[in-house]
Motif scaffolding. Structure first.
Motif, PDB file in Angstrom:
ATOM      1  N   TYR A  79     -39.844  81.501  63.170  1.00  0.00           N
ATOM      2  CA  TYR A  79     -39.688  80.594  62.033  1.00  0.00           C
ATOM      3  C   TYR A  79     -38.215  80.263  61.773  1.00  0.00           C
ATOM      4  O   TYR A  79     -37.881  79.113  61.439  1.00  0.00           O
ATOM      5  CB  TYR A  79     -40.309  81.224  60.780  1.00  0.00           C
ATOM      6  CG  TYR A  79     -41.813  81.355  60.837  1.00  0.00           C
ATOM      7  CD1 TYR A  79     -42.576  80.521  61.632  1.00  0.00           C
ATOM      8  CD2 TYR A  79     -42.474  82.335  60.085  1.00  0.00           C
ATOM      9  CE1 TYR A  79     -43.958  80.640  61.689  1.00  0.00           C
ATOM     10  CE2 TYR A  79     -43.858  82.459  60.132  1.00  0.00           C
ATOM     11  CZ  TYR A  79     -44.593  81.617  60.945  1.00  0.00           C
ATOM     12  OH  TYR A  79     -45.959  81.737  61.003  1.00  0.00           O
ATOM     13  N   ALA A  80     -37.355  81.253  61.925  1.00  0.00           N
ATOM     14  CA  ALA A  80     -35.929  81.021  61.692  1.00  0.00           C
ATOM     15  C   ALA A  80     -35.348  80.041  62.708  1.00  0.00           C
ATOM     16  O   ALA A  80     -34.556  79.154  62.356  1.00  0.00           O
ATOM     17  CB  ALA A  80     -35.168  82.344  61.733  1.00  0.00           C
ATOM     18  N   GLU A  81     -35.738  80.190  63.963  1.00  0.00           N
ATOM     19  CA  GLU A  81     -35.238  79.281  64.997  1.00  0.00           C
ATOM     20  C   GLU A  81     -35.748  77.860  64.774  1.00  0.00           C
ATOM     21  O   GLU A  81     -35.000  76.886  64.906  1.00  0.00           O
ATOM     22  CB  GLU A  81     -35.670  79.785  66.377  1.00  0.00           C
ATOM     23  CG  GLU A  81     -35.084  81.127  66.782  1.00  0.00           C
ATOM     24  CD  GLU A  81     -33.685  81.008  67.334  1.00  0.00           C
ATOM     25  OE1 GLU A  81     -33.152  79.881  67.341  1.00  0.00           O
ATOM     26  OE2 GLU A  81     -33.123  82.032  67.760  1.00  0.00           O
ATOM     27  N   LEU A  82     -37.031  77.730  64.441  1.00  0.00           N
ATOM     28  CA  LEU A  82     -37.589  76.397  64.227  1.00  0.00           C
ATOM     29  C   LEU A  82     -37.006  75.738  62.985  1.00  0.00           C
ATOM     30  O   LEU A  82     -36.818  74.509  62.962  1.00  0.00           O
ATOM     31  CB  LEU A  82     -39.108  76.490  64.102  1.00  0.00           C
ATOM     32  CG  LEU A  82     -39.878  76.841  65.369  1.00  0.00           C
ATOM     33  CD1 LEU A  82     -41.366  76.927  65.091  1.00  0.00           C
ATOM     34  CD2 LEU A  82     -39.606  75.836  66.475  1.00  0.00           C
ATOM     35  N   SER A  83     -36.730  76.513  61.936  1.00  0.00           N
ATOM     36  CA  SER A  83     -36.134  75.930  60.728  1.00  0.00           C
ATOM     37  C   SER A  83     -34.769  75.330  61.007  1.00  0.00           C
ATOM     38  O   SER A  83     -34.326  74.426  60.287  1.00  0.00           O
ATOM     39  CB  SER A  83     -36.024  76.994  59.636  1.00  0.00           C
ATOM     40  OG  SER A  83     -35.077  77.996  60.000  1.00  0.00           O
ATOM     41  N   PHE A  84     -34.110  75.802  62.044  1.00  0.00           N
ATOM     42  CA  PHE A  84     -32.813  75.229  62.425  1.00  0.00           C
ATOM     43  C   PHE A  84     -32.975  74.097  63.443  1.00  0.00           C
ATOM     44  O   PHE A  84     -32.305  73.069  63.349  1.00  0.00           O
ATOM     45  CB  PHE A  84     -31.928  76.327  63.014  1.00  0.00           C
ATOM     46  CG  PHE A  84     -30.614  75.832  63.553  1.00  0.00           C
ATOM     47  CD1 PHE A  84     -29.556  75.591  62.699  1.00  0.00           C
ATOM     48  CD2 PHE A  84     -30.439  75.587  64.905  1.00  0.00           C
ATOM     49  CE1 PHE A  84     -28.345  75.128  63.180  1.00  0.00           C
ATOM     50  CE2 PHE A  84     -29.245  75.129  65.396  1.00  0.00           C
ATOM     51  CZ  PHE A  84     -28.186  74.898  64.531  1.00  0.00           C
ATOM     52  N   LEU A  85     -33.863  74.277  64.431  1.00  0.00           N
ATOM     53  CA  LEU A  85     -33.968  73.307  65.513  1.00  0.00           C
ATOM     54  C   LEU A  85     -34.576  71.984  65.064  1.00  0.00           C
ATOM     55  O   LEU A  85     -34.122  70.917  65.494  1.00  0.00           O
ATOM     56  CB  LEU A  85     -34.813  73.893  66.655  1.00  0.00           C
ATOM     57  CG  LEU A  85     -34.120  74.866  67.596  1.00  0.00           C
ATOM     58  CD1 LEU A  85     -35.117  75.450  68.583  1.00  0.00           C
ATOM     59  CD2 LEU A  85     -32.997  74.172  68.353  1.00  0.00           C
ATOM     60  N   ALA A 143     -28.303  74.395  57.658  1.00  0.00           N
ATOM     61  CA  ALA A 143     -27.365  74.362  58.782  1.00  0.00           C
ATOM     62  C   ALA A 143     -27.813  73.374  59.842  1.00  0.00           C
ATOM     63  O   ALA A 143     -26.990  72.694  60.471  1.00  0.00           O
ATOM     64  CB  ALA A 143     -27.220  75.765  59.377  1.00  0.00           C
ATOM     65  N   GLY A 144     -29.142  73.264  60.065  1.00  0.00           N
ATOM     66  CA  GLY A 144     -29.638  72.294  61.034  1.00  0.00           C
ATOM     67  C   GLY A 144     -29.373  70.861  60.633  1.00  0.00           C
ATOM     68  O   GLY A 144     -29.184  69.990  61.483  1.00  0.00           O
ATOM     69  N   LEU A 145     -29.346  70.584  59.325  1.00  0.00           N
ATOM     70  CA  LEU A 145     -29.037  69.227  58.864  1.00  0.00           C
ATOM     71  C   LEU A 145     -27.617  68.813  59.215  1.00  0.00           C
ATOM     72  O   LEU A 145     -27.314  67.608  59.256  1.00  0.00           O
ATOM     73  CB  LEU A 145     -29.237  69.147  57.348  1.00  0.00           C
ATOM     74  CG  LEU A 145     -30.670  69.293  56.838  1.00  0.00           C
ATOM     75  CD1 LEU A 145     -30.685  69.283  55.317  1.00  0.00           C
ATOM     76  CD2 LEU A 145     -31.561  68.174  57.378  1.00  0.00           C
ATOM     77  N   PHE A 146     -26.742  69.776  59.468  1.00  0.00           N
ATOM     78  CA  PHE A 146     -25.348  69.481  59.823  1.00  0.00           C
ATOM     79  C   PHE A 146     -25.159  69.311  61.336  1.00  0.00           C
ATOM     80  O   PHE A 146     -24.028  69.170  61.792  1.00  0.00           O
ATOM     81  CB  PHE A 146     -24.433  70.585  59.311  1.00  0.00           C
ATOM     82  CG  PHE A 146     -24.194  70.544  57.831  1.00  0.00           C
ATOM     83  CD1 PHE A 146     -23.064  69.942  57.312  1.00  0.00           C
ATOM     84  CD2 PHE A 146     -25.111  71.088  56.941  1.00  0.00           C
ATOM     85  CE1 PHE A 146     -22.834  69.902  55.948  1.00  0.00           C
ATOM     86  CE2 PHE A 146     -24.895  71.060  55.571  1.00  0.00           C
ATOM     87  CZ  PHE A 146     -23.757  70.455  55.071  1.00  0.00           C
ATOM     88  N   GLY A 147     -26.224  69.334  62.115  1.00  0.00           N
ATOM     89  CA  GLY A 147     -26.121  69.004  63.532  1.00  0.00           C
ATOM     90  C   GLY A 147     -26.233  70.166  64.479  1.00  0.00           C
ATOM     91  O   GLY A 147     -26.896  70.078  65.499  1.00  0.00           O
TER      92      GLY A 147
END
Length: 496
Positions: free
Chosen positions: A74-80, A137-141
């Protein structure tokens, strides 16, 4: 105003912080879940208790393994997932706003993420806050945007050189690739030492400083790469350009998003036209190569994504130091694959080099599935020594199938498939590990090893296609190949 044009320090510090965070976060989640399920503190001596465990403790270990695997998924997908959308926007905006538009946001995003991790570890907050921090953090690229901007920065700096001196671009991009690969092995080793010496809290603060230094360097020191390569306007267009200079010098966010939308639509159209205008044999070969690349990345990334949990589990029960040493040995894979491509490309064709790399990957994963001793697990790196070769060779094969005007389209397909395969690999292999850890913890490695048969069969089909070099094979200049392969090689990965 910046005065330096050296981009390698940004890649080095950002990569060090990133590759410290990945094993640090996984082991922290494992420790927190251990404390919640066993009602006992987690310490560095846990490995000794793991080896000499009772039946009740064994049940607790298996339950921690299951929940840690699912939470990390879940943590990886929330970022990817958000980074798949924000990365193209940031990179396309960098064409008009400067390369810092793609470099600064990922640094800010990871900076905020490290602060959240530090606060969560200090006050023992709920682990689900990590999911929200990862999404932001994922929203920042993320690393895909930063590395894409860094390689574009290198290309901008080398663009003004003469074609005969294009080797400078190759060496500059190779230095970025080399620093990224070496840091990927060195940083996790430092993480293991820090966890053993000072626990989980202060390494997150060290990661914060590792992100803060390149951010200050980019904002205060790094120069603008586009300032020296943007062509001067002609006299006939000076009047029209002067009228729009005020608006283009300070574009709004809405204008940037509109420009990014146009660029993305243009990229999709170019991908469509690449397949429409190509011959049937060329399209078949390109489709097979893309499928091989996606399946290879899924098997490799999926198999390696659960290796830390596997090392923490019985019967290995590794400590933080052993996990760090194992990651340090991973540098052998990067160096061995680079040397393998240089050597085997002289005596074998590209398809056979890919098959050799797939064989290396399958052998290493198969060995890991049945590695029940520390020595055997450390020796897993030896059969994996050539497992990175297909990544570079497949990109080269796809580059040779299309003309220079379609390089951007084919690499857009590669980037999208790479990020998509990473998401699929996380879902498949982390879920499989959680479901099979109680009866065979190495099943995920065995599954990844068996799945490498599919891309190997597709390579066999690709070799059986009739050759038509006059129609379907294009010779690229060294400058075009170096730029394309460099950008896509960096845009990975790492994302995971």
């Amino acid at each position: 105003m910046g005065g330096s044009y050296l981009i390698q320090p940004v890649v080095a510090f950002y990569g060090f912080g990133l590759f410290m965070t990945i094993p640090l976060l996984q082991q922290y989640v494992y420790a927190r879940l251990w404390e919640q399920l066993s009602s006992a503190p987690y310490s560095s001596s846990q490995s000794a208790q793991c080896v000499n465990s009772s039946s009740n403790l064994t049940f607790t270990i298996m339950e921690v393994q299951k929940q840690a695997s699912v939470f990390i998924l879940y943590a990886e997908l929330s970022f990817l997932v958000p980074s798949m959308f924000s990365c193209p926007l940031l990179v396309s905006c960098s064409d008009s706003l400067g390369r810092k538009a793609a470099i600064v946001p990922p640094l800010l995003g990871n900076l905020l993420f490290s602060v959240c991790c530090f606060l969560i570890s200090c006050f023992s907050l709920d682990l689900h806050f990590l999911l929200g921090a990862g999404f932001v953090a994922g929203l920042f690229g993320g690393p895909s945007a930063l590395l894409g901007g860094c390689f574009a920065y290198v290309a901008d700096r080398c663009r003004e050189e003469a074609r005969g001196l294009s080797r400078r671009r190759t060496l500059s991009m190779a230095s970025v690739d080399l620093s990224w690969g070496l840091i990927a092995g060195l940083a996790p080793a430092c993480t293991g030492i820090l966890i053993y010496a000072i626990g989980f809290r202060w390494p997150f603060l060290i990661v914060f400083l590792l992100y803060l230094l390149p951010l200050a360097y980019v904002v205060l020191v790094l120069g603008d790469s586009l300032a020296s390569v943007i062509p001067l306007p002609s006299p006939s267009s000076s009047s029209s350009s002067s009228s729009s200079s005020s608006s283009s010098s300070c574009p709004s966010l809405r204008g940037c998003l509109g420009l990014s939308r146009q660029k993305l639509l243009g990229q999709l159209q170019s991908v469509y036209m690449m397949f429409v205008t190509g011959s049937r044999r060329r399209n078949t070969a390109l489709g097979l190569t893309l499928a091989v690349f996606a399946l290879f990345k899924m098997c490799r990334d999926g198999g390696m994504s659960i290796i830390i949990l596997y090392q923490l589990n019985q019967p290995l029960c590794w400590s933080e130091l052993l996990i760090g040493c194992s990651s340090l040995l991973g540098m052998i894979i990067h160096l061995g694959s680079y040397a393998g491509v240089s050597f085997f490309s002289r005596c074998l064709d590209d398809a056979n080099v890919v098959l050799l790399g797939l064989l290396s990957l399958a052998g290493g994963l198969l060995m890991a599935a049945f590695a029940h001793t520390t020595l055997l697990m450390l020796l897993v790196r030896l059969p994996l020594i050539l497992s990175d070769m297909p990544s570079a060779v497949l990109r080269s094969m796809m580059s040779n199938l299309v003309p220079g005007s379609e390089q951007g389209a084919v690499f857009a397909c590669v980037v999208f498939l790479e990020m998509l395969s990473a998401c699929v690999a996380l879902v498949v292999f982390n879920s499989t590990y959680a479901a099979t850890v109680t009866w065979f913890s190495g099943f995920s490695f065995l599954l990844a090893s068996l799945l490498t048969v599919i891309p190997a069969l597709l390579i066999g089909v690709l070799k059986g296609l009739p050759q038509n070099r006059e129609e379907d094979r294009y010779s690229l200049t060294a400058e075009e190949v170096d730029f394309g392969t460099g950008v896509v090689e960096a845009t990975i990965t790492g994302a995971v």
